[in-house]
Design a protein around this motif. Structure first.
Motif, PDB file in Angstrom:
ATOM      1  N   MET A   1      16.756  15.737 -10.115  1.00 44.42           N
ATOM      2  CA  MET A   1      16.541  15.077  -8.831  1.00 44.42           C
ATOM      3  C   MET A   1      15.393  14.066  -8.945  1.00 44.42           C
ATOM      4  O   MET A   1      14.397  14.345  -9.577  1.00 44.42           O
ATOM      5  N   LYS A   2      15.603  12.895  -8.354  1.00 43.25           N
ATOM      6  CA  LYS A   2      14.601  11.834  -8.443  1.00 43.25           C
ATOM      7  C   LYS A   2      14.026  11.552  -7.055  1.00 43.25           C
ATOM      8  O   LYS A   2      14.761  11.189  -6.142  1.00 43.25           O
ATOM      9  N   ILE A   3      12.729  11.784  -6.945  1.00 43.00           N
ATOM     10  CA  ILE A   3      12.070  11.680  -5.638  1.00 43.00           C
ATOM     11  C   ILE A   3      10.951  10.648  -5.716  1.00 43.00           C
ATOM     12  O   ILE A   3      10.200  10.602  -6.701  1.00 43.00           O
ATOM     13  N   ILE A   4      10.839   9.837  -4.671  1.00 45.46           N
ATOM     14  CA  ILE A   4       9.726   8.889  -4.594  1.00 45.46           C
ATOM     15  C   ILE A   4       8.891   9.229  -3.362  1.00 45.46           C
ATOM     16  O   ILE A   4       9.441   9.487  -2.278  1.00 45.46           O
ATOM     17  N   LEU A   5       7.579   9.239  -3.546  1.00 42.76           N
ATOM     18  CA  LEU A   5       6.675   9.470  -2.416  1.00 42.76           C
ATOM     19  C   LEU A   5       5.933   8.163  -2.134  1.00 42.76           C
ATOM     20  O   LEU A   5       5.321   7.586  -3.037  1.00 42.76           O
ATOM     21  N   ILE A   6       6.005   7.722  -0.891  1.00 44.19           N
ATOM     22  CA  ILE A   6       5.311   6.489  -0.504  1.00 44.19           C
ATOM     23  C   ILE A   6       4.302   6.834   0.585  1.00 44.19           C
ATOM     24  O   ILE A   6       4.575   7.680   1.448  1.00 44.19           O
ATOM     25  N   GLY A   7       3.171   6.159   0.552  1.00 38.21           N
ATOM     26  CA  GLY A   7       2.180   6.361   1.606  1.00 38.21           C
ATOM     27  C   GLY A   7       0.903   5.670   1.212  1.00 38.21           C
ATOM     28  O   GLY A   7       0.642   5.436   0.019  1.00 38.21           O
ATOM     29  N   ILE A   8       0.125   5.390   2.205  1.00 40.72           N
ATOM     30  CA  ILE A   8      -1.164   4.769   2.005  1.00 40.72           C
ATOM     31  C   ILE A   8      -2.031   5.719   1.180  1.00 40.72           C
ATOM     32  O   ILE A   8      -1.774   6.932   1.171  1.00 40.72           O
ATOM     33  N   GLN A   9      -3.034   5.177   0.510  1.00 38.78           N
ATOM     34  CA  GLN A   9      -3.935   6.055  -0.242  1.00 38.78           C
ATOM     35  C   GLN A   9      -4.571   7.059   0.732  1.00 38.78           C
ATOM     36  O   GLN A   9      -5.016   6.669   1.820  1.00 38.78           O
ATOM     37  N   GLY A  10      -4.561   8.338   0.367  1.00 40.86           N
ATOM     38  CA  GLY A  10      -5.122   9.348   1.275  1.00 40.86           C
ATOM     39  C   GLY A  10      -4.059  10.003   2.150  1.00 40.86           C
ATOM     40  O   GLY A  10      -4.365  10.892   2.938  1.00 40.86           O
ATOM     41  N   ALA A  11      -2.803   9.597   1.978  1.00 40.06           N
ATOM     42  CA  ALA A  11      -1.730  10.158   2.821  1.00 40.06           C
ATOM     43  C   ALA A  11      -1.314  11.558   2.377  1.00 40.06           C
ATOM     44  O   ALA A  11      -0.624  12.257   3.111  1.00 40.06           O
ATOM     45  N   LEU A  83       7.873  10.689  -8.227  1.00 35.50           N
ATOM     46  CA  LEU A  83       7.040   9.518  -8.508  1.00 35.50           C
ATOM     47  C   LEU A  83       6.106   9.243  -7.339  1.00 35.50           C
ATOM     48  O   LEU A  83       6.551   9.142  -6.191  1.00 35.50           O
ATOM     49  N   ASP A  84       4.841   9.091  -7.652  1.00 34.93           N
ATOM     50  CA  ASP A  84       3.828   8.784  -6.631  1.00 34.93           C
ATOM     51  C   ASP A  84       3.187   7.446  -6.999  1.00 34.93           C
ATOM     52  O   ASP A  84       2.667   7.297  -8.101  1.00 34.93           O
ATOM     53  N   GLY A  85       3.242   6.489  -6.091  1.00 35.33           N
ATOM     54  CA  GLY A  85       2.550   5.216  -6.322  1.00 35.33           C
ATOM     55  C   GLY A  85       3.429   4.108  -6.862  1.00 35.33           C
ATOM     56  O   GLY A  85       2.952   3.013  -7.139  1.00 35.33           O
ATOM     57  N   PHE A  86       4.703   4.384  -6.982  1.00 31.28           N
ATOM     58  CA  PHE A  86       5.649   3.393  -7.484  1.00 31.28           C
ATOM     59  C   PHE A  86       6.990   3.626  -6.816  1.00 31.28           C
ATOM     60  O   PHE A  86       7.389   4.793  -6.684  1.00 31.28           O
TER      61      PHE A  86
END
Ligand code: AMP
Length: 190
Positions: A1-11, A83-86
């Motif tokens: 499974m391929k997961i992406i996490l998006i959010g402002i720094q500190g989220a 993936l965090d940050g991309f």
């Protein structure tokens, strides 16, 4: 499974990413962490990355895509990753060819993110030298400018799930897991 996490720094992307990694047995990968490692190298590339990060700017898309693609071809990431940050720019999202099953956007206000970052210490800070107030402000500005279009990109592709990042860690984790499971059920029924 391929997961992406998006959010402002500190989220809370790394907190949630690590929890998901333990639960789902999928490796967690943060581009910020990769770049912090590369920044330690005493090479022109290392120095360039360090200066860029410390100023709160983004590493150019071509370099980022090259590095991420190199990592994701490693055997440990072949079956999946968190993936965090991309991707952090529309260009990165468009050129990213590895595919993705779920994109979770952890939404927190700028004010809440700034508040959390000013209290971040020790392991949470990942030995970061780039957490000066001016670098944090720059990253928040760049998030709105470059990363909000990435959110819209995945929304258009029906991959995006928006999660209230100001809820408790447990509640957010639960919401994400529920979504992953309900999506699996839908896929099985089809
Ligand atoms: P982070 O730990 O995600 O806040 O990332 C720290 C720094 O690494 C950012 O401020 C950028 O300089 C760099 N970085 C991380 N991910 C990316 C990316 N996808 N594109 C460009 N620069 C990145």
């Amino acid at each position: 499974m391929k997961i992406i996490l998006i959010g402002i720094q500190g989220a809370g992307k790394s907190t949630q990413g690590k929890l998901l990694s333990e639960k789902l047995y999928i490796p967690y990968l943060s581009t910020g962490h990769i770049f912090r490692e590369l920044a330690k190298e005493h090479t022109p590339q290392g120095r360039y990355i360090k200066e860029t990060m410390n100023a709160g700017y983004l590493i150019p898309d071509a370099k980022t895509l090259e590095i991420v693609s190199e990592y994701l071809h490693r055997p440990e990431y072949v079956k999946g990753y968190i993936l965090d940050g991309f991707p952090r720019t529309s260009h990165q999202a468009e050129k990213f060819e590895n595919g993705v099953d779920h994109v979770f956007y952890l939404k927190v206000s700028d004010r809440e993110a700034l508040w959390r970052l000013s209290y971040r210490t020790g392991s949470e800070a990942d030995g970061r030298e780039d957490e000066t107030l001016s670098a944090i402000r720059k990253r928040i500005e760049l998030f709105h400018h470059h990363t909000e279009p990435v959110i819209e990109f995945y929304r258009k592709h029906h991959k995006l799930v928006e999660v209230d990042g100001e809820e408790s860690i447990e509640k957010i984790h639960h919401t994400i897991m529920e979504h992953i499971h309900s999506d699996k059920n839908v896929t099985h029924k089809q």
